[in-house]
Design an enzyme around this catalytic site. Structure first.
Site, mmCIF file in Angstrom:
data_model
loop_
_atom_site.group_PDB
_atom_site.id
_atom_site.type_symbol
_atom_site.label_atom_id
_atom_site.label_comp_id
_atom_site.label_asym_id
_atom_site.label_seq_id
_atom_site.Cartn_x
_atom_site.Cartn_y
_atom_site.Cartn_z
ATOM 1 C CB CYS A 42 -0.944 0.004 1.209
ATOM 2 S SG CYS A 42 -2.257 -1.225 1.101
ATOM 3 C CB ILE A 43 2.841 2.880 2.660
ATOM 4 C CG1 ILE A 43 1.756 2.644 3.718
ATOM 5 C CG2 ILE A 43 3.491 4.231 2.904
ATOM 6 C CD1 ILE A 43 2.276 2.578 5.125
#
Length: 436
Positions: free
Chosen positions: A273-274
């Protein structure tokens, strides 16, 4: 009864069949949760080996126990590679990857390919939920037209929602049931059905006004982390130049009871995600003539951290009159975060590649990853070495990249010729430790 009344009733009385497409870090926890509540669950994945393993009661994800998969099987769960099974499902939840391509642009091909695969088997009185992280507008622009091209009407015959995944592998405090679930629908009726889909298994459901709002919510959550980590990584570099311990600074600042949230630096960003999600928004923002300078700057800082670690290692070797070229380097921890086996976007791998490209002989030790897996963009034919005093002493340098709790940190300190600490495990000053 209307279509929404039928599907809501089935969800309430647990007669609905739940189909989950994609049986990885997001999909498999949902399988476990829906099964334990009493639903019949069908899992669909394109990986035949994964499907065969699950049907034998074997989990291929470390923090999801084999016992939980076996329990799900006893409650009626089964896995398959046959997309025609979608027709028997009342709810279909899509949990497929959304990576970036080589130009750092969104790659929603997995979502589109999955939609094309399930399209022939869609019918009325179904709810479709996309959980994959993506840019605002994906649900309405990519999924909705493909559903309606066959004559089904979203909001009347079939119900479409977006509900971003919020899984945190290895988190002992929050799990699938206790992490609040954001849900947005293509129509108000879709939202009602979507809320009913998740309220049976999630303690708190958070409805929002549209699928675009739900999509943007997921991006904000991860961009918030990416930007703050980028800030603290830049602060780490400045502090290093000034001879200040950034971890001491963060701990002191965290004593302020308001207005400050501690974020900690590291060797770069990892996970699905990040490191990826911010670029989904920067790409979409260009459509509206907006240049997301703040987000992109944080991305540049975070992406540069593996190179920073390698430069600190080279400085340490130089002080010992050694060259990186030809040196033997042991990397401790190649999962992207502590205490998990998740390798997605791990900065450790980037460090290993840079070391290899500069002529170093690279090995690794990770109690959660016994053999380097086959990855789309990275390739090492390595197995985890044993963490012993003799092994540690045999390397010119050791890089602590992921600080698993299973590591013996006294053993590492006492036997490393040179130790590069990227995680702040060694707060005091030691002659052999470089803080990076």
């Amino acid at each position: 009864m209307t279509s929404e009344a039928v599907i809501i009733e089935r969800l309430k009385n647990k007669s609905a069949v739940i189909g989950i497409v994609g049986l990885g870090y997001v999909g498999l926890p949902l399988v476990i949760r829906y099964s334990e509540i009493g639903y019949k669950v069908v899992g669909i994945d394109i990986n035949q080996d994964k499907v065969d393993g699950l049907n034998q009661g074997i989990s291929d994800i470390e923090h999801i126990s084999t016992e939980s998969v076996q329990t799900a099987l006893s409650q009626g769960f089964r896995a398959t590679v046959d997309f025609s099974e979608v027709e028997s499902c009342d709810a279909v939840i899509l949990c497929v990857p959304t990576p970036l391509n080589k130009y750092r642009e969104p790659d929603v091909s997995f979502v589109i390919d999955t939609m094309e695969s399930i399209y022939p088997y869609l019918r009325s009185q179904q709810v479709i939920s996309l959980e994959s992280t993506t840019y605002p507008g994906t649900t309405e622009e990519e999924l909705l037209p493909r559903i309606e091209c066959g004559g089904l009407k979203v909001g009347k015959d079939l119900f479409l929602v977006y509900s971003p995944e919020r899984e945190d592998p290895g988190n002992a405090i929050y799990d699938t049931a206790t992490i609040p679930k954001v849900v947005g629908g293509s129509t108000t009726t879709c939202l009602q059905v979507g809320v009913e889909l998740y309220k049976q298994v999630i303690n708190q459901v958070v409805p929002v006004s549209s699928t675009q709002t739900a999509e943007m919510t997921k991006l904000l959550e991860n961009i918030h982390r990416a930007v703050n980590i980028g800030l603290v990584n830049e602060m780490k570099i400045i502090s290093d130049k000034m001879g200040i311990d950034i971890f001491e600074v963060i701990d002191a600042a965290a004593t302020k009871p308001f207005g400050f949230t501690p974020y900690y630096p590291g060797p770069g960003l990892g996970g699905h995600c990040i490191p990826i999600d911010p670029f989904y928004l920067t790409w979409k923002a260009r459509e509206y003539g907006v240049h997301t300078r703040f987000i992109e700057l944080a991305g540049e800082v975070n992406a540069s951290m593996p190179e920073w670690v390698v430069s600190k290692l080279m400085d340490g070797l130089n002080e010992q009159k050694k060259s990186l070229n030809g040196s033997s380097i042991l990397v401790l921890g190649i999962a992207y975060k502590k205490n998990v086996d998740d390798m997605r976007e791990s900065p450790s791998v980037e460090i290993m590649e840079q070391l290899r490209d500069k002529g170093a002989h690279v090995s690794y030790c990770d109690p959660h990853v016994p053999e380097f897996p086959i990855m789309r963009s990275h390739r090492f034919e390595l197995k985890s070495v044993d963490l012993t005093a003799q092994n540690l002493a045999g390397y010119d340098a050791v890089v602590l990249a992921t600080d698993h709790d299973k590591f013996d940190y006294s053993l590492i300190l006492d036997n490393s010729q040179l130790l590069v600490d990227t995680r702040g495990r060694y707060r005091e000053s030691y002659a052999t430790v470089i803080k990076a």
